[in-house]
Scaffold this motif. Sequence first.
Motif, mmCIF file in Angstrom:
data_model
loop_
_atom_site.group_PDB
_atom_site.id
_atom_site.type_symbol
_atom_site.label_atom_id
_atom_site.label_comp_id
_atom_site.label_asym_id
_atom_site.label_seq_id
_atom_site.Cartn_x
_atom_site.Cartn_y
_atom_site.Cartn_z
ATOM 1 N N LEU A 65 0.837 -1.207 0.000
ATOM 2 C CA LEU A 65 0.000 0.000 0.000
ATOM 3 C C LEU A 65 0.871 1.256 0.000
ATOM 4 O O LEU A 65 0.636 2.181 -0.782
ATOM 5 N N ARG A 66 1.876 1.310 0.857
ATOM 6 C CA ARG A 66 2.779 2.477 0.897
ATOM 7 C C ARG A 66 3.449 2.698 -0.459
ATOM 8 O O ARG A 66 3.548 3.831 -0.935
ATOM 9 N N THR A 67 3.909 1.630 -1.082
ATOM 10 C CA THR A 67 4.580 1.735 -2.372
ATOM 11 C C THR A 67 3.629 2.296 -3.426
ATOM 12 O O THR A 67 3.997 3.185 -4.205
ATOM 13 N N ARG A 68 2.406 1.795 -3.459
ATOM 14 C CA ARG A 68 1.422 2.306 -4.425
ATOM 15 C C ARG A 68 1.112 3.778 -4.171
ATOM 16 O O ARG A 68 0.925 4.552 -5.111
ATOM 17 N N LEU A 69 1.031 4.163 -2.919
ATOM 18 C CA LEU A 69 0.694 5.547 -2.590
ATOM 19 C C LEU A 69 1.753 6.524 -3.093
ATOM 20 O O LEU A 69 1.427 7.660 -3.437
ATOM 21 N N THR A 70 3.009 6.096 -3.158
ATOM 22 C CA THR A 70 4.048 7.008 -3.647
ATOM 23 C C THR A 70 3.808 7.382 -5.112
ATOM 24 O O THR A 70 4.193 8.470 -5.539
ATOM 25 N N THR A 71 3.148 6.527 -5.861
ATOM 26 C CA THR A 71 2.816 6.838 -7.252
ATOM 27 C C THR A 71 1.844 8.012 -7.328
ATOM 28 O O THR A 71 1.954 8.860 -8.195
ATOM 29 N N CYS A 72 0.912 8.066 -6.377
ATOM 30 C CA CYS A 72 -0.106 9.136 -6.372
ATOM 31 C C CYS A 72 0.332 10.361 -5.584
ATOM 32 O O CYS A 72 -0.025 11.478 -5.942
ATOM 33 N N LEU A 73 1.074 10.160 -4.507
ATOM 34 C CA LEU A 73 1.375 11.249 -3.574
ATOM 35 C C LEU A 73 2.822 11.718 -3.611
ATOM 36 O O LEU A 73 3.135 12.747 -3.034
ATOM 37 N N GLY A 74 3.691 10.956 -4.246
ATOM 38 C CA GLY A 74 5.108 11.292 -4.208
ATOM 39 C C GLY A 74 5.744 10.676 -2.990
ATOM 40 O O GLY A 74 5.157 9.814 -2.314
ATOM 41 N N PRO A 75 6.954 11.094 -2.640
ATOM 42 C CA PRO A 75 7.671 10.499 -1.507
ATOM 43 C C PRO A 75 6.879 10.627 -0.209
ATOM 44 O O PRO A 75 6.254 11.660 0.060
ATOM 45 N N LEU A 76 6.898 9.566 0.591
ATOM 46 C CA LEU A 76 6.229 9.557 1.888
ATOM 47 C C LEU A 76 7.267 9.655 2.997
ATOM 48 O O LEU A 76 8.420 9.284 2.798
ATOM 49 N N PRO A 77 6.845 10.125 4.174
ATOM 50 C CA PRO A 77 7.768 10.099 5.317
ATOM 51 C C PRO A 77 8.193 8.663 5.621
ATOM 52 O O PRO A 77 7.523 7.717 5.185
ATOM 53 N N PRO A 78 9.260 8.472 6.360
ATOM 54 C CA PRO A 78 9.692 7.121 6.694
ATOM 55 C C PRO A 78 8.561 6.323 7.361
ATOM 56 O O PRO A 78 7.744 6.870 8.097
ATOM 57 N N ALA A 79 8.562 5.033 7.098
ATOM 58 C CA ALA A 79 7.563 4.144 7.674
ATOM 59 C C ALA A 79 7.839 3.955 9.156
ATOM 60 O O ALA A 79 8.981 3.755 9.554
ATOM 61 N N GLY A 80 6.779 4.001 9.953
ATOM 62 C CA GLY A 80 6.917 3.792 11.392
ATOM 63 C C GLY A 80 7.041 2.330 11.771
ATOM 64 O O GLY A 80 7.511 1.999 12.839
ATOM 65 N N GLY A 81 6.625 1.447 10.872
ATOM 66 C CA GLY A 81 6.619 0.024 11.218
ATOM 67 C C GLY A 81 7.736 -0.758 10.584
ATOM 68 O O GLY A 81 7.675 -1.970 10.510
ATOM 69 N N VAL A 82 8.758 -0.106 10.088
ATOM 70 C CA VAL A 82 9.856 -0.835 9.454
ATOM 71 C C VAL A 82 11.096 -0.755 10.300
ATOM 72 O O VAL A 82 11.345 0.169 10.989
#
Length: 142
Positions: A125-142
């Motif tokens: 889901l995070r990876t797909r969202l970068t296509t629509c939103l651009g770079p995301l903040p770091p993941a909290g669960g990784v």
Amino acid sequence: MSGDAAATRPPWSLLALDRAFRSCWAADTCSPDDLPDWRPDNPSVGHCDITTLVVNDLFGGDLLVADVRRDGPPHGYHWWNRLPNGVELDLTLEQFRAGEVLSPPRTVIRPPGPLPRRHPAYVRLRTRLTTCLGPLPPAGGV
């Protein structure tokens, strides 16, 4: 998020955020428990847990969870966010169309590290969202 990544990303609107999640939810990111109920016309079904975690990655705040009841007996759990300013945000509430009732929510502390059960779907889901939103903040669960 690094200053460079934030500078290259245009600002988000709540409408853009909502549209991005809707375009990224799919059967392959749905919770296996809810997959029989997932449909393209109700794409948020089975996505409250990982959506809540991604929203938490983006904005921080608290994780809220409630028991779901359908015709009396418990029927799983529902997750959403309380943002740092106290506003509650639930991007998947519309999945409830069969008279489900939520118990009062309780605040849950996000466990450190990858999710024990749904980590691949969260990452997808995070990876797909970068296509629509651009770079995301770091993941909290990784």
